[in-house]
Scaffold this motif. Structure first.
Motif, PDB file in Angstrom:
ATOM      1  N   ILE A 195       1.174 -11.109  -4.685  1.00 57.29           N
ATOM      2  CA  ILE A 195       0.075 -11.526  -3.804  1.00 57.29           C
ATOM      3  C   ILE A 195      -0.421 -10.400  -2.904  1.00 57.29           C
ATOM      4  N   MET A 196       0.479  -9.587  -2.391  1.00 57.36           N
ATOM      5  CA  MET A 196       0.112  -8.600  -1.374  1.00 57.36           C
ATOM      6  C   MET A 196      -0.119  -7.184  -1.915  1.00 57.36           C
ATOM      7  N   MET A 197       0.507  -6.854  -3.050  1.00 52.96           N
ATOM      8  CA  MET A 197       0.461  -5.466  -3.534  1.00 52.96           C
ATOM      9  C   MET A 197      -0.971  -4.933  -3.714  1.00 52.96           C
ATOM     10  N   PRO A 198      -1.932  -5.765  -4.174  1.00 56.24           N
ATOM     11  CA  PRO A 198      -3.283  -5.208  -4.330  1.00 56.24           C
ATOM     12  C   PRO A 198      -3.869  -4.686  -3.015  1.00 56.24           C
ATOM     13  N   LEU A 241       5.220   2.271   1.169  1.00 59.24           N
ATOM     14  CA  LEU A 241       5.148   3.713   1.441  1.00 59.24           C
ATOM     15  C   LEU A 241       6.038   4.575   0.559  1.00 59.24           C
ATOM     16  N   ASP A 242       7.127   4.043   0.049  1.00 60.09           N
ATOM     17  CA  ASP A 242       8.043   4.890  -0.722  1.00 60.09           C
ATOM     18  C   ASP A 242       7.371   5.387  -2.004  1.00 60.09           C
ATOM     19  N   PRO A 243       7.703   6.598  -2.450  1.00 56.52           N
ATOM     20  CA  PRO A 243       7.158   7.047  -3.736  1.00 56.52           C
ATOM     21  C   PRO A 243       7.717   6.196  -4.869  1.00 56.52           C
ATOM     22  N   PRO A 244       7.004   6.171  -6.025  1.00 59.91           N
ATOM     23  CA  PRO A 244       7.553   5.423  -7.155  1.00 59.91           C
ATOM     24  C   PRO A 244       8.893   5.995  -7.588  1.00 59.91           C
ATOM     25  N   ARG A 245       9.634   5.176  -8.328  1.00 58.32           N
ATOM     26  CA  ARG A 245      10.966   5.600  -8.751  1.00 58.32           C
ATOM     27  C   ARG A 245      10.980   5.962 -10.235  1.00 58.32           C
ATOM     28  N   VAL A 295       6.418  -2.839  -8.542  1.00 63.08           N
ATOM     29  CA  VAL A 295       6.441  -2.351  -7.152  1.00 63.08           C
ATOM     30  C   VAL A 295       7.037  -0.942  -7.107  1.00 63.08           C
ATOM     31  N   ASP A 296       8.040  -0.689  -7.959  1.00 59.04           N
ATOM     32  CA  ASP A 296       8.799   0.567  -7.875  1.00 59.04           C
ATOM     33  C   ASP A 296       8.527   1.553  -9.011  1.00 59.04           C
ATOM     34  N   ALA A 297       7.970   1.084 -10.125  1.00 52.81           N
ATOM     35  CA  ALA A 297       7.926   1.917 -11.334  1.00 52.81           C
ATOM     36  C   ALA A 297       6.921   3.060 -11.229  1.00 52.81           C
ATOM     37  N   ALA A 298       7.266   4.203 -11.838  1.00 50.43           N
ATOM     38  CA  ALA A 298       6.344   5.336 -11.898  1.00 50.43           C
ATOM     39  C   ALA A 298       5.458   5.267 -13.140  1.00 50.43           C
ATOM     40  N   ALA A 324      -5.201  -5.816 -11.765  1.00 52.78           N
ATOM     41  CA  ALA A 324      -5.495  -6.563 -10.537  1.00 52.78           C
ATOM     42  C   ALA A 324      -4.451  -6.285  -9.456  1.00 52.78           C
ATOM     43  N   LEU A 325      -3.200  -6.069  -9.848  1.00 52.00           N
ATOM     44  CA  LEU A 325      -2.124  -5.896  -8.862  1.00 52.00           C
ATOM     45  C   LEU A 325      -2.105  -4.503  -8.229  1.00 52.00           C
ATOM     46  N   ARG A 326      -2.741  -3.524  -8.871  1.00 58.37           N
ATOM     47  CA  ARG A 326      -2.866  -2.153  -8.332  1.00 58.37           C
ATOM     48  C   ARG A 326      -1.529  -1.562  -7.874  1.00 58.37           C
ATOM     49  N   PRO A 327      -0.539  -1.512  -8.737  1.00 58.28           N
ATOM     50  CA  PRO A 327       0.751  -0.928  -8.332  1.00 58.28           C
ATOM     51  C   PRO A 327       0.648   0.596  -8.174  1.00 58.28           C
ATOM     52  N   LYS A 328       1.775   1.217  -7.749  1.00 61.01           N
ATOM     53  CA  LYS A 328       1.787   2.664  -7.486  1.00 61.01           C
ATOM     54  C   LYS A 328       1.974   3.505  -8.755  1.00 61.01           C
TER      55      LYS A 328
END
Ligand code: FEO
Length: 394
Positions: A195-198, A241-245, A295-298, A324-328
């Motif tokens: 819900i919030m990641m975008p 804020l953390d960089p992807p893993r 949320v965490d994937a590069a 739609a989710l616009r992850p990192k």
């Protein structure tokens, strides 16, 4: 259940929805949810912070009756989505003196969504305050932290933040506050992912902004409250804020085994190179788990067979969802197979315009994968491992 008093004359009066299993006809709710609403009684005025989903409005009204609430002056609408606003018409019917306090955009949206007449509203500006008598509400506009009309409300004297959806979790529980941190973290991360990641860029700004407020309790509108605000604030800071893993997310479908073989081979090759892989067979996967992994994937590698000349429809659905989710994510590639011709790659690329990613060389096999295809998969694994290392993703 009786209303809970979280501070003197501040009560939780919402409803727990143990049985709901789907939200927005899209999002799985394995643990149900709650629609939290809060009553604040000042020495002069009474305010209700958000309401509940209209399917559960009787629970809210019964809680107000248990507290012998004779009058409500203000219904604070932090957010116009119906799971929080849907019982406003019922509250206005039962408490005819009440005015709806919201942002100007919130007023317009609630007029459209719930047909509440304009004269029932008080539109408040960013930073405006409202005194209830010994209890002061400050309204913090937070456009696009979720929806464009979204605001947060801070109860100054009691140091309580009511952020509506922000910091929430879809978790039905009788615990007023987080009791099982592991379960709460999982539910809040799933909620953030879906819900919030975008909106993570705007959330980042507001994480900074609310540092200026004294907060002893965060009381969201879904899930348990936080009496240790640092628990959820630090989690959000990490997710935003953390960089992807050093993780590859691998959503895929296989119809006759060719794409499956490539997925298995690539997974092994990546693991051999020290990269963590999270596979999601889209025929059976929980899309909430896929969202959490993002949320965490590069890197995301999509595995698809070819249906007619395009990607499998389940894969197309997943690609649109990820867009739609616009992850990192930093890197994307495609692996898969075809029988007589394929435009799957171009079609999939067209479905992810929101992702600011480097597209890595795809591996598409004609029929069952052969030696050259496995070599290409080894090369893809090498590229991913090297790029993760170069960027310092651990
Ligand atoms: Fe819980 Fe955006 O509604």
């Amino acid at each position: 259940m009786r209303p809970r008093e979280l501070r003197p004359r501040v009560y939780s009066v919402g409803a727990i929805d143990w049985d709901r299993r789907l939200f927005d006809a899209l999002i799985p709710l394995p643990d149900g949810t709650s629609y939290n609403s809060y009553l604040i009684e000042g020495s002069e005025k009474t305010a209700l912070i958000d309401t509940v989903d209209p399917t559960m409005e009787d629970f809210l009204i019964n809680h107000l009756k248990q507290l012998e609430v004779g009058n409500i002056d203000y219904v604070i609408a932090n957010h116009a989505e119906q799971d929080h606003s849907g019982a406003i018409p019922r509250v206005l019917g039962d408490y005819p003196n009440a005015k709806v306090v919201t942002t100007p955009r919130g007023r317009d949206m609630l007029m459209d969504l719930l047909l509440v007449p304009e004269e029932k509203f008080i539109a408040v500006g960013d930073g405006e305050t409202l005194s209830l008598g010994g209890k002061t509400l400050e309204f913090i506009h937070a456009a696009w932290v979720h929806w464009p009309e979204t605001m947060l409300t801070h109860l100054r004297e009691d140091k309580v933040l009511f952020p509506c959806d922000l910091f929430g979790s879809h978790l039905a529980t009788t615990d007023a506050y987080v009791a099982d941190e592991g379960q709460a973290y999982e539910a809040a991360k799933r909620y953030y992912a879906e819900i919030m990641m975008p909106f993570h860029t705007n959330i980042e700004k507001h994480l900074e902004r609310i540092k200026g407020y004294q907060i002893d309790i965060i009381a969201p509108s879904h899930g348990p409250m936080y009496d240790k605000p640092s628990f959820i604030l630090e989690a959000y800071r990490s997710w935003v804020l953390d960089p992807p893993r050093n993780i590859v997310v691998l959503p895929y479908i296989s119809m006759h085994g060719s794409s499956q073989k490539m997925v298995e081979y690539l997974t092994g090759a990546l693991v051999d190179r020290g990269v963590t892989v999270k596979q999601f067979n889209l025929a059976v996967a929980d899309i909430g788990k896929l969202a959490m992994a993002l949320v965490d994937a590069a890197t995301m590698v999509v595995g698809t067979p070819t249906v007619i000349v395009g990607p499998h429809p389940n894969v197309a659905y997943a690609a649109l969802l990820v867009n739609a989710l616009r992850p990192k994510l930093q890197f994307v590639s495609v692996i898969g197979s075809y029988g007589w011709g394929s435009k799957a790659l171009d079609q999939l690329k067209g479905m992810i315009p929101n992702l600011k990613v480097e597209v890595l060389e795809p591996v598409i096999s004609k029929g069952f994968p052969k030696e050259a295809d496995f070599k290409a998969l080894d090369n893809l694994a090498n590229t991913i491992a090297e790029k993760h290392k170069e960027r310092g993703f651990a």
